[in-house]
Design a protein around this motif. Structure first.
Motif, PDB file in Angstrom:
ATOM      1  N   SER A 277       1.648  10.132  -1.401  1.00 51.08           N
ATOM      2  CA  SER A 277       2.945  10.186  -0.712  1.00 51.08           C
ATOM      3  C   SER A 277       3.614   8.820  -0.808  1.00 51.08           C
ATOM      4  N   TYR A 278       3.658   8.300  -1.986  1.00 50.07           N
ATOM      5  CA  TYR A 278       4.146   6.944  -2.252  1.00 50.07           C
ATOM      6  C   TYR A 278       5.661   6.879  -2.104  1.00 50.07           C
TER       7      TYR A 278
ATOM      8  N   ALA B 124       3.704   9.680  -6.294  1.00 49.18           N
ATOM      9  CA  ALA B 124       2.276   9.354  -6.398  1.00 49.18           C
ATOM     10  C   ALA B 124       2.128   8.020  -7.102  1.00 49.18           C
ATOM     11  N   ALA B 125       1.132   7.230  -6.676  1.00 49.19           N
ATOM     12  CA  ALA B 125       0.981   5.891  -7.257  1.00 49.19           C
ATOM     13  C   ALA B 125      -0.460   5.444  -7.213  1.00 49.19           C
ATOM     14  N   LEU B 126      -0.795   4.580  -8.161  1.00 52.76           N
ATOM     15  CA  LEU B 126      -2.084   3.900  -8.202  1.00 52.76           C
ATOM     16  C   LEU B 126      -1.816   2.417  -8.000  1.00 52.76           C
ATOM     17  N   SER B 127      -2.346   1.859  -6.901  1.00 50.76           N
ATOM     18  CA  SER B 127      -2.167   0.438  -6.605  1.00 50.76           C
ATOM     19  C   SER B 127      -3.448  -0.300  -6.947  1.00 50.76           C
ATOM     20  N   LEU B 128      -3.340  -1.318  -7.792  1.00 52.72           N
ATOM     21  CA  LEU B 128      -4.499  -2.064  -8.264  1.00 52.72           C
ATOM     22  C   LEU B 128      -4.356  -3.542  -7.948  1.00 52.72           C
ATOM     23  N   LYS B 129      -5.455  -4.149  -7.583  1.00 49.69           N
ATOM     24  CA  LYS B 129      -5.538  -5.600  -7.477  1.00 49.69           C
ATOM     25  C   LYS B 129      -6.628  -6.040  -8.452  1.00 49.69           C
TER      26      LYS B 129
END
Length: 260
Positions: free
Chosen positions: A99-100, A122-127
Motif C-alpha cells: 500500500s505504498y 507496491a514498492a520494495l524499499s532497500l538499504k
C-alpha cells in the motif's frame, strides 16, 4: 542528403575547378616565404621554420598530456574504491509494501526512487551497505539500471518501462568504514513477490565532491536477498534481510566539472 555531405561535395567541386590556379599560387607563396636575401629558395630557412613549428606543437601536446595526467591523478585519489570480497551481511529496515504512497515532490533527498508509473502502490524499499577500501565516502549516488528476479523460478519481476529519478540521492547513513544507499522501487509487479528469495543487480554511480566538480565512479553490483519476515498487516511485510554479495565490479570513473 544532409548538410555536411552537401558541403563536402561542393567543396570538392570548387577545389577541382580552381586547383589549376590555386596550386601554382600556393607553391609560389611557399617558395617566397623561404627565400634568402638574394631571392633564392634556402633550405636551411625552411628547416629552421619547420623546427620552430614542430617545437610549438610539441609544447602544446606536452601541456595537454600534463593536464591529462593531473586529471587522472585527481580521479585516482578521489574515486570510491569498494571491497570486492563477497560476504553475507544482515541489514535492517528493508521492506515490501503493498500500500505504498508515492508522490514525486515529497521524496526525501536520501532516497533514490525507481518507478514504473506514478500510480504504483507496491514498492520494495532497500538499504544496501557498501564498504570502502580507501576511506573515500561519496556524497551522492544514482541508480542507472536495475534487475530483480526470483531465485526459484528465475522469473523477472520488474516492468520493462522503468523510470529513474533524475537527480542523485544524498548518502547520510554511514556505518564503520562504509555507507548505506536507500533505494525505493515502486512497481505494481512487486505484488507477485510472496516470501521469495530474490536476485538483484543494478548499475550504480557514486559521486565524490570536489571544490570545482566531482568524481563519478560507476559500479555493477549483484546480490541474493532473503527477508526475515515480520508481517505488519495483511498488506505489508518488513524486517531484516540477508544480503549475499555475489559480485561488485568497477565500470570506470571520471571527473565532471560543476556547472554554476
Amino acid at each position: 542528403m544532409n548538410k555536411k555531405r552537401f558541403f563536402i561535395i561542393i567543396s570538392l567541386i570548387l577545389f577541382g575547378c580552381f586547383s589549376p590556379y590555386l596550386v601554382p599560387w600556393i607553391i609560389n607563396v611557399f617558395l617566397f616565404l623561404f627565400r634568402n636575401t638574394s631571392g633564392q629558395f634556402d633550405l636551411s630557412i625552411f628547416w629552421s621554420a619547420f623546427s620552430g613549428v614542430a617545437t610549438f606543437f610539441l609544447g602544446i601536446v606536452a601541456l595537454g598530456q600534463t593536464s591529462i595526467f593531473r586529471k587522472n591523478d585527481l580521479v585516482l585519489s578521489h574515486k570510491v574504491i569498494l571491497y570486492k570480497i563477497p560476504e553475507v551481511h544482515e541489514e535492517k529496515y528493508n521492506k515490501i509494501e503493498k500500500s505504498y504512497l508515492y508522490r514525486l515532490g515529497s521524496i526525501p533527498k536520501n532516497i533514490f526512487i525507481v518507478f514504473a508509473n506514478e500510480d504504483s502502490k507496491a514498492a520494495l524499499s532497500l538499504k544496501v551497505r557498501f564498504v570502502t577500501a580507501n576511506g573515500i565516502i561519496p556524497k551522492q549516488f544514482r541508480i542507472k539500471s536495475i534487475t530483480i528476479r526470483t531465485l526459484k523460478e528465475n522469473k523477472m519481476i520488474l516492468s520493462d518501462d522503468l523510470k529513474y529519478q533524475k537527480d542523485p540521492a544524498d548518502i547520510i547513513d554511514l556505518n564503520e568504514k562504509g555507507f548505506n544507499c536507500n533505494i525505493d522501487i515502486a512497481d505494481e509487479k512487486l505484488r507477485e513477490i510472496n516470501y521469495e528469495d530474490l536476485y538483484i543487480s543494478f548499475q550504480i554511480s557514486f559521486y565524490s565532491d570536489l571544490n570545482n566538480g566531482f568524481i563519478e565512479t560507476d559500479y555493477v553490483y549483484g546480490c541474493n536477498i532473503d527477508f526475515i519476515i515480520k508481517e505488519d498487516d495483511d498488506l505489508n511485510f518488513s524486517g531484516r534481510a540477508n544480503f549475499k554479495d555475489l559480485y561488485i565490479h568497477e565500470n570506470g570513473s571520471r571527473f565532471i566539472k560543476k556547472i554554476f
